[in-house]
Design a protein around this motif. Structure first.
Motif, short mmCIF file in Angstrom:
data_model
loop_
_atom_site.label_atom_id
_atom_site.label_comp_id
_atom_site.label_asym_id
_atom_site.label_seq_id
_atom_site.Cartn_x
_atom_site.Cartn_y
_atom_site.Cartn_z
N ALA A 1 0.74 -1.15 -0.21
CA ALA A 1 -0.13 0.00 0.05
C ALA A 1 0.57 1.30 0.08
O ALA A 1 0.09 2.30 0.23
N GLU A 2 2.26 1.14 -0.09
CA GLU A 2 3.31 2.30 -0.07
C GLU A 2 2.71 3.49 -1.12
O GLU A 2 2.81 4.69 -0.79
N TRP A 3 2.00 3.08 -2.33
CA TRP A 3 1.92 3.89 -3.16
C TRP A 3 0.56 4.55 -3.52
O TRP A 3 0.18 5.44 -4.25
N ASP A 4 -0.57 3.75 -2.49
CA ASP A 4 -1.74 4.06 -2.85
C ASP A 4 -2.06 5.48 -2.52
O ASP A 4 -3.21 5.95 -3.20
N GLY A 5 -1.69 6.16 -1.55
CA GLY A 5 -2.25 7.54 -1.32
C GLY A 5 -1.33 8.52 -2.01
O GLY A 5 -1.80 9.90 -1.71
N LEU A 6 -0.30 8.42 -2.95
CA LEU A 6 0.31 9.35 -3.50
C LEU A 6 -0.35 9.86 -4.46
O LEU A 6 -1.38 9.47 -5.19
N ASN A 7 -0.40 11.59 -4.45
CA ASN A 7 -1.16 12.21 -5.34
C ASN A 7 -0.12 12.37 -6.78
O ASN A 7 0.83 13.05 -6.82
N TRP A 8 -0.44 11.24 -7.63
CA TRP A 8 0.46 11.23 -8.90
C TRP A 8 0.32 12.56 -9.75
O TRP A 8 1.29 12.69 -10.37
N ASP A 9 -0.89 12.91 -9.66
CA ASP A 9 -0.88 14.20 -10.58
C ASP A 9 0.16 15.36 -10.17
O ASP A 9 0.99 15.93 -10.72
N GLY A 10 0.25 15.35 -8.62
CA GLY A 10 0.92 16.70 -8.09
C GLY A 10 2.48 15.98 -8.15
O GLY A 10 3.53 16.81 -8.50
N PHE A 11 2.73 14.78 -7.95
CA PHE A 11 3.93 14.24 -8.26
C PHE A 11 4.70 14.30 -9.44
O PHE A 11 5.79 14.95 -9.52
#
Length: 155
Positions: free
Chosen positions: A132-142
């Motif tokens: 679940a490490e990448w589940d909450g990442l804001n991909w657009d912002g990243f």
């Protein structure tokens, strides 16, 4: 409390996994060790990364961002490549791993005791599982930050 967990501070609601202050040995050369205390921090908003702060005698400390998976893997086998690598020491001594940090400005080798780091990492995985490490990442912002920030051209 399990005896191996005595070094971990009590959890608070604001910080699910408290920082780990760990005494390391920096290898200055083949025979010279410099004791140093490093602070490992886990942030649930970016669970794939552990920040490690090394104090400085004067001025601000040195902070490295290291993959949690790299640290976990380095407890038992060679892990990482490039600027950050970690691997277990030879059997027979105290249970430890080598942590090598390299950049254009610095190269440092540290002996890290494995037991307290392993217990602390287990606590981080109880809070956020590896899957679940990448589940909450804001991909657009990243991706926006990666490609030049909010004003970057988009396709």
């Amino acid at each position: 409390m399990h005896p191996d967990q005595s070094h971990l501070p009590v959890r608070s609601d604001s910080e699910p996994v408290p920082p780990l202050c760990l005494d390391l040995d920096q290898m200055l050369d083949e025979f010279t060790r410099l004791p140093i205390r490093a602070t490992f921090r886990f942030d649930v908003s970016l669970p794939a990364v552990v920040t490690v702060e090394f104090p400085a005698e004067r001025g601000p400390g040195l902070v490295w961002c290291i993959g949690r998976e790299l640290l976990h893997g380095g407890l038992t086998s060679m892990s990482g490549s490039g600027e950050v690598r970690m691997w277990p020491t030879l059997p027979g001594g105290r249970p430890a791993s080598w942590l090598l940090l390299e950049s254009a400005e610095v190269e440092a080798l540290f002996e890290v005791p494995t037991a307290p780091l392993a217990e602390w990492l287990k606590a981080t995985y109880r809070v956020v599982a590896a899957e679940a490490e990448w589940d909450g990442l804001n991909w657009d912002g990243f991706l926006g930050d990666l490609l030049g920030g909010p004003g970057a051209a988009s396709a």
